[in-house]
Every structure is written in structure tokens, then in C-alpha cells.
Design an enzyme around this catalytic site. Sequence first.
Site, PDB file in Angstrom:
ATOM      1  N   LEU A 113       0.807  -1.187   0.077  1.00  7.68           N
ATOM      2  CA  LEU A 113       0.118  -0.042  -0.046  1.00  7.68           C
ATOM      3  C   LEU A 113       0.816   1.339   0.073  1.00  7.68           C
ATOM      4  O   LEU A 113       0.749   2.443   0.854  1.00  7.68           O
ATOM      5  CB  LEU A 113      -1.096   0.053   1.204  1.00  7.68           C
ATOM      6  CG  LEU A 113      -2.017  -1.113   1.177  1.00  7.68           C
ATOM      7  CD1 LEU A 113      -2.865  -1.115   2.373  1.00  7.68           C
ATOM      8  CD2 LEU A 113      -2.781  -0.855  -0.119  1.00  7.68           C
TER       9      LEU A 113
ATOM     10  N   MET B 103       0.860   3.855  -5.422  1.00  7.12           N
ATOM     11  CA  MET B 103       0.544   3.006  -6.461  1.00  7.12           C
ATOM     12  C   MET B 103      -0.364   2.195  -6.088  1.00  7.12           C
ATOM     13  O   MET B 103      -1.501   2.010  -6.472  1.00  7.12           O
ATOM     14  CB  MET B 103       1.671   2.383  -7.340  1.00  7.12           C
ATOM     15  CG  MET B 103       2.161   3.381  -8.182  1.00  7.12           C
ATOM     16  SD  MET B 103       1.314   4.144  -9.762  1.00  7.12           S
ATOM     17  CE  MET B 103       1.410   2.522 -10.701  1.00  7.12           C
TER      18      MET B 103
ATOM     19  N   ASN C   8      -0.650  -4.953   4.007  1.00  3.68           N
ATOM     20  CA  ASN C   8       0.641  -4.095   3.945  1.00  3.68           C
ATOM     21  C   ASN C   8       1.575  -4.578   5.191  1.00  3.68           C
ATOM     22  O   ASN C   8       0.913  -4.824   6.318  1.00  3.68           O
ATOM     23  CB  ASN C   8       0.430  -2.616   4.027  1.00  3.68           C
ATOM     24  CG  ASN C   8       1.588  -1.837   3.728  1.00  3.68           C
ATOM     25  OD1 ASN C   8       1.899  -1.794   2.549  1.00  3.68           O
ATOM     26  ND2 ASN C   8       2.330  -1.180   4.635  1.00  3.68           N
TER      27      ASN C   8
ATOM     28  N   SER D 176       0.701   1.288 -16.312  1.00  2.00           N
ATOM     29  CA  SER D 176       1.393   2.511 -16.900  1.00  2.00           C
ATOM     30  C   SER D 176       0.393   3.392 -16.511  1.00  2.00           C
ATOM     31  O   SER D 176      -0.835   3.503 -16.839  1.00  2.00           O
ATOM     32  CB  SER D 176       2.015   2.490 -18.335  1.00  2.00           C
ATOM     33  OG  SER D 176       2.422   3.815 -18.529  1.00  2.00           O
TER      34      SER D 176
ATOM     35  N   LYS E 110       5.685  -3.468 -21.428  1.00  2.21           N
ATOM     36  CA  LYS E 110       5.750  -2.471 -20.543  1.00  2.21           C
ATOM     37  C   LYS E 110       7.258  -1.985 -20.446  1.00  2.21           C
ATOM     38  O   LYS E 110       7.504  -0.734 -20.494  1.00  2.21           O
ATOM     39  CB  LYS E 110       5.405  -2.833 -19.015  1.00  2.21           C
ATOM     40  CG  LYS E 110       5.653  -1.726 -18.025  1.00  2.21           C
ATOM     41  CD  LYS E 110       4.779  -0.619 -18.286  1.00  2.21           C
ATOM     42  CE  LYS E 110       4.680   0.382 -17.139  1.00  2.21           C
ATOM     43  NZ  LYS E 110       5.778   0.830 -16.400  1.00  2.21           N
TER      44      LYS E 110
ATOM     45  N   HIS F 296       7.603   0.191 -23.862  1.00  2.00           N
ATOM     46  CA  HIS F 296       6.849   1.536 -23.439  1.00  2.00           C
ATOM     47  C   HIS F 296       7.747   2.351 -22.468  1.00  2.00           C
ATOM     48  O   HIS F 296       7.665   3.535 -22.877  1.00  2.00           O
ATOM     49  CB  HIS F 296       5.669   1.019 -22.568  1.00  2.00           C
ATOM     50  CG  HIS F 296       4.753   2.350 -21.924  1.00  2.00           C
ATOM     51  ND1 HIS F 296       5.412   2.680 -20.796  1.00  2.00           N
ATOM     52  CD2 HIS F 296       3.995   3.097 -22.484  1.00  2.00           C
ATOM     53  CE1 HIS F 296       4.598   3.752 -20.636  1.00  2.00           C
ATOM     54  NE2 HIS F 296       3.936   3.837 -21.307  1.00  2.00           N
ATOM     55  N   ASN F 297       8.338   1.941 -21.447  1.00  2.00           N
ATOM     56  CA  ASN F 297       9.200   2.856 -20.807  1.00  2.00           C
ATOM     57  C   ASN F 297      10.308   3.536 -21.462  1.00  2.00           C
ATOM     58  O   ASN F 297      10.763   4.538 -21.583  1.00  2.00           O
ATOM     59  CB  ASN F 297       9.643   2.084 -19.463  1.00  2.00           C
ATOM     60  CG  ASN F 297       8.631   2.269 -18.440  1.00  2.00           C
ATOM     61  OD1 ASN F 297       7.287   2.303 -18.747  1.00  2.00           O
ATOM     62  ND2 ASN F 297       8.874   1.887 -17.169  1.00  2.00           N
TER      63      ASN F 297
ATOM     64  N   GLU G 161       9.335   6.016 -23.729  1.00  2.00           N
ATOM     65  CA  GLU G 161       9.058   6.996 -22.901  1.00  2.00           C
ATOM     66  C   GLU G 161      10.269   7.806 -22.377  1.00  2.00           C
ATOM     67  O   GLU G 161      10.411   9.001 -22.746  1.00  2.00           O
ATOM     68  CB  GLU G 161       8.412   6.492 -21.652  1.00  2.00           C
ATOM     69  CG  GLU G 161       8.171   7.808 -20.412  1.00  2.00           C
ATOM     70  CD  GLU G 161       7.686   7.093 -19.340  1.00  2.00           C
ATOM     71  OE1 GLU G 161       8.130   7.539 -17.994  1.00  2.00           O
ATOM     72  OE2 GLU G 161       6.876   6.167 -19.151  1.00  2.00           O
TER      73      GLU G 161
ATOM     74  N   ARG H  13      37.252  -6.500 -40.640  1.00  2.00           N
ATOM     75  CA  ARG H  13      37.396  -7.728 -39.863  1.00  2.00           C
ATOM     76  C   ARG H  13      38.111  -8.914 -40.477  1.00  2.00           C
ATOM     77  O   ARG H  13      38.713  -9.806 -39.675  1.00  2.00           O
ATOM     78  CB  ARG H  13      35.910  -8.071 -39.444  1.00  2.00           C
ATOM     79  CG  ARG H  13      35.054  -7.049 -38.850  1.00  2.00           C
ATOM     80  CD  ARG H  13      33.687  -7.462 -38.305  1.00  2.00           C
ATOM     81  NE  ARG H  13      33.687  -8.390 -37.319  1.00  2.00           N
ATOM     82  CZ  ARG H  13      32.987  -9.438 -37.168  1.00  2.00           C
ATOM     83  NH1 ARG H  13      32.484  -9.830 -38.603  1.00  2.00           N
ATOM     84  NH2 ARG H  13      33.170 -10.393 -36.307  1.00  2.00           N
TER      85      ARG H  13
END
Length: 501
Positions: A13, A16, A35, A132, A204, A207-208, A211, A465
Site C-alpha cells: 500500500l 500506487m 501491507n 502504466s 511495458k 513502453h518505458n 517514454e 574484420r
Amino acid sequence: MSQPQSDIGLIGLAVMGQNLALNIADHGFRISVYNRTTDTMEKFVAENPATPGGLAGYRTLEEFVQSLKRPRKMIILVKAGGPTDAVIDSLVPLLEAGDIIIDGGNAYWIDTIRREKALREKGLRFIGSGVSGGEEGARFGPSLMPGGDPAAYKELEAIWNAVAAKVDATTGKPLTGAAPGKPIQGGVPCATYIGPDGAGHYVKMVHNGIEYGDMQMICEAYALLRGVVGLSAEEAGKVFAEWNNGVLDSFLIEITADILGQKDPATGKPFVEVVLDTAGQKGTGKWTSVSALDMGVPAPTVAEAVFARYISAIKEERVAASSVLSGPTPVKGGRELIQAIHDALYCSKICSYAQGFQLMREAQKEYKWTLDFGKIAQIWRGGCIIRARFLQKITEAYARGASLANLLLDPFFKSEIDRCQANWRKVVGLAAESGIAVPTFYSALAYYDSYRTASLPANLLQAQRDFFGAHTYERVDQPRGRYFHIDWPEPGRPQIETGGH
């Protein structure tokens, strides 16, 4: 009289966790909460006595688990890594076959794969769900990216669809106006099943990473508006507010306008000018870049955004270097450059998203997932930090071609780049002439130019190379997959080609 059993439970708790619990309760679901610090739980329940679904707090994990309807569904929202493992280890002895643990934190997707496998072997089910939208999203509607056992997600789907952000079915615009006890009704939920084991947390993470790129690009546009056009912070804020009415319409552009218009309460100066220029991070941008490197996927713009945060952190070194190292006097231009900077930001954004979706395309091969990129773009239209009008166009692109190799090849995005790239190139050139660092603008343009080039100078690189390491090479006049080597002699003696295998 005993309490009714809860539809779902939540452990952890912090901010978020509290906000997501209230969101769930607002939608009529009864939720049990636990919690480690009991006082936090009791205070939270006491302060929220009248939610439509109801909150029930429990002092022990045993009581918490027994309060849940079977199959039990419980969300973990604690610090990623060791703390998440510790909670799972505490829960396992209390659970029964078929019970479902949901990790809603920013977990490393490899950890999610490991946890899902270990719990499946014990007869338990595990869902790793990206969440998110920050505190506000958790409270009134996040974007949700669940991965794991599809049958387990079916048990959770009604709750996830209810609490997710909603967008208009026709326009894709986020629906707004949610308030405590009065959630959004109707609309398309920003939640969809992503794929097995760690797929949700991987998406996710990407996504970040995107972002990170979005935020750095906006900062570079701001630097150009200040350094080249000569706008004040407040004037730049008004430009961002105007941009938010067009193709750049997004949460991050909107809050940028608000931030630049904010005054510092203590000094009356523009707030942004009293904030120290050192940026923090939580690691997901780095994870995205490392994943791209591991899989051999070009994603330079996210990496440059991460490096920009790193170099911002060495403030004292930069201050010392600024008195020693010289650069050009910034080129000065008028307000006619504002549209050019807009176009540079827009083109760079398109390339950054193209890289992110390419990375997910490769990850699905690596981890044997099947990802629906159109649906991923759909659920990013609302609730999440990168929510933007732009994402509707990505949804439409994958509707036109689900097997699209790269967003740059979609007719809409091709036409947008064609329309704006002259301004993009102009701005990147002006930045270089002015000595203003725009690493994501530079990298995005280099990515675009590399991707559209049929013959890169990598032929010379591969020859190097072969010269120093006998790494072999392919020939332009032979089928792919046949490798050759030159037995490089001393200068002046003829070369001998061998191989062909």
C-alpha cells in the site's frame, strides 16, 4: 457475522497500491488489502470507508489469503526484485492449486519468466502485468499489459477491463472526467492480453524505453526554442500548448506546456529554471537498450536518451568542462524556425517508435511469443505516460498490414516523413552549427538514413574484420549465406581468396 469474501486482493500500500485499490473498489469489486506495516493498512481503510465495492484490511497474510474468493487473485505492488520474490515465497505455502498471483510492478521480464515457470510447477498461476500511468493512472485508469497463463487472465479480465483507462471507440481519444466513486462508463478499455510468461512486462519495458526517448526529444526541442529561437520559458510553454492541438497531441507535450508556464513559488522565476539539470531514472530505459543490443536490433534513439540522462548526472564535471572546452556561438533564428523544430520532433518520434516496435517484433521470435502490435498501440492510447493522438495512427498502420516490417514503411508514416524531413535535416544542422546537443534528433535521423540506404559502408568494416581476424565475408555476386576469406599477405603480394562455404 463474517465478512463477504473479496473479488481480489492487493499487497503493498504505497501510493500506487493505494490508488489501484481505490480504482478497483470504485468499480464495484470488493478488495482485500495487506501491507507489511499494519498501521498503513488500517489508516488507508479507515480513510476510505464508502467505496462502491468495499475495502477490507487484514493484519496477516493468512487472513488476507482466506478472505479471497477461489480461485484467489492477488496483486503484488511492492519494489521489484528481491522484495517481490519475498512476498511470493510468503504466499506460496498459503495458496491452493489454480490460485493466481499478479505482479503489477516494473519487473524485469526475465524475472517474470522465471517466476511464472516456478509457480506453474507448483500448480499456481502467475500474471506479470505492466501498469502504466503513474499515480493518476492507477487511481482513475491505467494502461494495463498483462502476460502469463491466458486462462488465468480470463479470470482477471473483467476487473482489468473495468479499471483500465478508456478511449473513444471511433476517435481513439482518451475519455476523461473520472472522479472518486465515479469511474468512466463506456469506451474501449486500454487493457489486452499480451502473451505468455514475461510478454506483458517486456512490452511495458519497451513502453518505458520509448517514454525515455519522448521525454529527451521534448527537452531537445525546448533547448532549440530557447537557444536558437530565443524564447523565454513561458513563450516556449505557449508553443508546446499550440503543438498539443496538432499531430504532437500527447500527455507529455501537455504537461511540458504546463511545466514551462509554472512559476517557482519561492523566487517567482520560471520553475524549470530553478530545477537542477540532473535527471534520474529507474533502469527500464537501460533494460530496453541492453535487450536491443543482446538481440542485435538497432534502437539507438532510446539508448541516446539513456546516455543523455547519464551525462546530465555528471553535473560537476560538465560545469568544470564548460570553462575549458569551446564551441560555436549559437545560430540565431526567428519564430519561423518553430515549425521546423516541431517537424524535427515529429520525425524523430516516428523513428523512435519504429525502433521500439522492431524490438518487440524481434523479442517475439526470441521468446516464442505472438504479439499483436496493433492492440499494443491501442492500449497505449490512454492511461499510460506516452498516450498520444499519434498512437491511433500506429494502430491503423498495423490494421493495414499486421506483418509490417517497420513503421517507416507504412504509407502514412512514409508520407509524414517525406513532408517533414527537410525541416528535420535543417534543425539537426542548425543544432550542430550552434553547439546545442540534440542526441535523440541526431540518432533518429541517422537511423532513418541508414534504414533507407541499400548499400552501407559496412562492406569496408567487414573487410577490415576479415583482414585482422579472419572473420570472413559474403560477396555481392554470390548467394547470401556463402562465406569467403582472403589470405591477406604482406603488402605488395597478391591476395588469395578461399572459402565459399
